[in-house]
Motif scaffolding. Structure first.
Motif, PDB file in Angstrom:
ATOM      1  N   ARG A 117      17.364  -3.917  18.981  1.00  0.00           N
ATOM      2  CA  ARG A 117      16.853  -3.466  20.266  1.00  0.00           C
ATOM      3  C   ARG A 117      18.019  -2.811  20.974  1.00  0.00           C
ATOM      4  O   ARG A 117      18.963  -3.468  21.384  1.00  0.00           O
ATOM      5  CB  ARG A 117      16.336  -4.669  21.066  1.00  0.00           C
ATOM      6  N   ARG A 118      17.952  -1.510  21.092  1.00  0.00           N
ATOM      7  CA  ARG A 118      19.064  -0.802  21.712  1.00  0.00           C
ATOM      8  C   ARG A 118      18.692  -0.433  23.137  1.00  0.00           C
ATOM      9  O   ARG A 118      17.518  -0.224  23.459  1.00  0.00           O
ATOM     10  CB  ARG A 118      19.411   0.472  20.947  1.00  0.00           C
TER      11      ARG A 118
ATOM     12  N   TRP B  73      14.808   0.660  26.588  1.00  0.00           N
ATOM     13  CA  TRP B  73      14.994  -0.020  25.318  1.00  0.00           C
ATOM     14  C   TRP B  73      14.069   0.542  24.251  1.00  0.00           C
ATOM     15  O   TRP B  73      12.964   1.002  24.550  1.00  0.00           O
ATOM     16  CB  TRP B  73      14.690  -1.516  25.472  1.00  0.00           C
ATOM     17  N   ASP B  74      14.514   0.471  23.005  1.00  0.00           N
ATOM     18  CA  ASP B  74      13.616   0.713  21.886  1.00  0.00           C
ATOM     19  C   ASP B  74      14.181   0.028  20.653  1.00  0.00           C
ATOM     20  O   ASP B  74      15.288  -0.509  20.676  1.00  0.00           O
ATOM     21  CB  ASP B  74      13.366   2.207  21.646  1.00  0.00           C
TER      22      ASP B  74
ATOM     23  N   ASP C 177       6.337   4.218  22.873  1.00  0.00           N
ATOM     24  CA  ASP C 177       7.104   4.745  21.750  1.00  0.00           C
ATOM     25  C   ASP C 177       6.178   5.029  20.576  1.00  0.00           C
ATOM     26  O   ASP C 177       5.103   4.433  20.456  1.00  0.00           O
ATOM     27  CB  ASP C 177       8.166   3.737  21.291  1.00  0.00           C
TER      28      ASP C 177
ATOM     29  N   TYR D 221       6.241   5.235  16.261  1.00  0.00           N
ATOM     30  CA  TYR D 221       6.962   4.898  15.040  1.00  0.00           C
ATOM     31  C   TYR D 221       6.182   5.407  13.836  1.00  0.00           C
ATOM     32  O   TYR D 221       4.951   5.470  13.856  1.00  0.00           O
ATOM     33  CB  TYR D 221       7.145   3.375  14.902  1.00  0.00           C
TER      34      TYR D 221
ATOM     35  N   LEU E  60      11.778   4.870  14.251  1.00  0.00           N
ATOM     36  CA  LEU E  60      11.509   5.393  15.591  1.00  0.00           C
ATOM     37  C   LEU E  60      11.407   6.912  15.566  1.00  0.00           C
ATOM     38  O   LEU E  60      12.286   7.592  15.031  1.00  0.00           O
ATOM     39  CB  LEU E  60      12.631   4.955  16.536  1.00  0.00           C
TER      40      LEU E  60
ATOM     41  N   ASP F 241       6.060  -1.067  25.448  1.00  0.00           N
ATOM     42  CA  ASP F 241       7.022  -2.123  25.778  1.00  0.00           C
ATOM     43  C   ASP F 241       7.242  -2.182  27.280  1.00  0.00           C
ATOM     44  O   ASP F 241       8.344  -2.468  27.768  1.00  0.00           O
ATOM     45  CB  ASP F 241       8.328  -1.988  24.997  1.00  0.00           C
TER      46      ASP F 241
END
Lengths: 126, 112
Positions: free
Chosen positions: A100-101, A111-112, B39, B41, B51, B96
């Protein structure tokens, strides 16, 4: 180069406790703004987020599994351990760990999951 | 829990043509900071997810500019222009914004 790799048993019996280890390199969990997460994928199904641990000892869990999950980190060994109790056949899945960066834009932190392990298939069967 | 719904679930595409995948969330993914916590993926066959797009529209490092993300609120789209054979796999959206983080069911892109 950043790598992560999951290890642990590939077969567990119902009611047993699963312990998986994520061993990583190329980054440190003592570095500000870093985390490691666990995600699983039942065969042929979608991804499901399970848990996260961060550099500052913050931990987050999926509410539906929180009572069964524990994540611990060993910064000196570059490892994160996932423990899941009371395993059931429905928990059969490939379990992934992922970094998790964090990154900043206009003062906000985002974050992703930018690097993933290869995954480990865990089968729950008697 | 925010539910993520993708469509279509299967997407056959001729090489060189474009493809679009929709992802809808049961709640807005817009944060007060003005960003959407969505996001994308790609999971290539037999591989781990990688990603592609973060914050709805930003390409991750090394991702070809054939991939683009757009959308707002609850409706998001991943577009792939000039599909290539290496683009096959299952595409997932992830929110998220709120715990539990949740993925869509996945869209399987295949080459005709």
């Amino acid at each position: 180069q950043i790598t992560l790799k999951e290890s642990g048993p590939t077969l567990v019996k119902p009611t047993q406790t699963l312990t998986l280890t994520c061993t990583f390199s190329g980054f440190s969990l003592s570095t500000n703004g870093v985390g490691v997460g666990w995600i699983r994928q039942p065969p042929g199904e979608a991804l499901e987020w399970l848990a996260l641990t961060y550099w500052d000892d913050d931990e987050r869990y999926s509410p539906s599994l929180k009572s069964r999950l524990t994540v611990t980190k060993d910064t000196s060994k570059n490892q994160v351990v996932l423990t899941m109790t009371n395993m059931d056949p429905v928990d059969t899945a490939t379990y992934y760990c992922a970094r998790r960066r964090s990154f900043k834009i206009s003062g906000w932190t985002f974050w992703d999951f930018d690097y993933w392990g290869q995954g480990i298939l865990v089968t729950v069967s008697s | 829990e925010i539910v993520m719904t993708q469509s279509p679930l299967s997407l056959p595409v001729t090489p060189g043509e474009s493809a679009s995948i929709s992802c809808r969330s049961s709640q807005s993914l817009l944060h007060s900071n003005g960003n959407h916590y969505l996001d994308w993926y790609l999971q290539k066959p037999g591989k781990s997810p990688q990603l592609l797009i973060y914050l709805g529209s930003n390409r991750a490092s090394g991702v070809p500019d054939r991939f683009s993300g757009s959308g707002s609120g609850t409706d998001f789209t991943l577009k792939i222009s000039r599909v290539e054979a290496e683009d096959v796999g299952v595409y997932y959206c992830l929110q998220d914004l709120q715990i539990p983080y949740t993925f869509g069911q996945g869209t399987k892109l295949e080459i005709k």
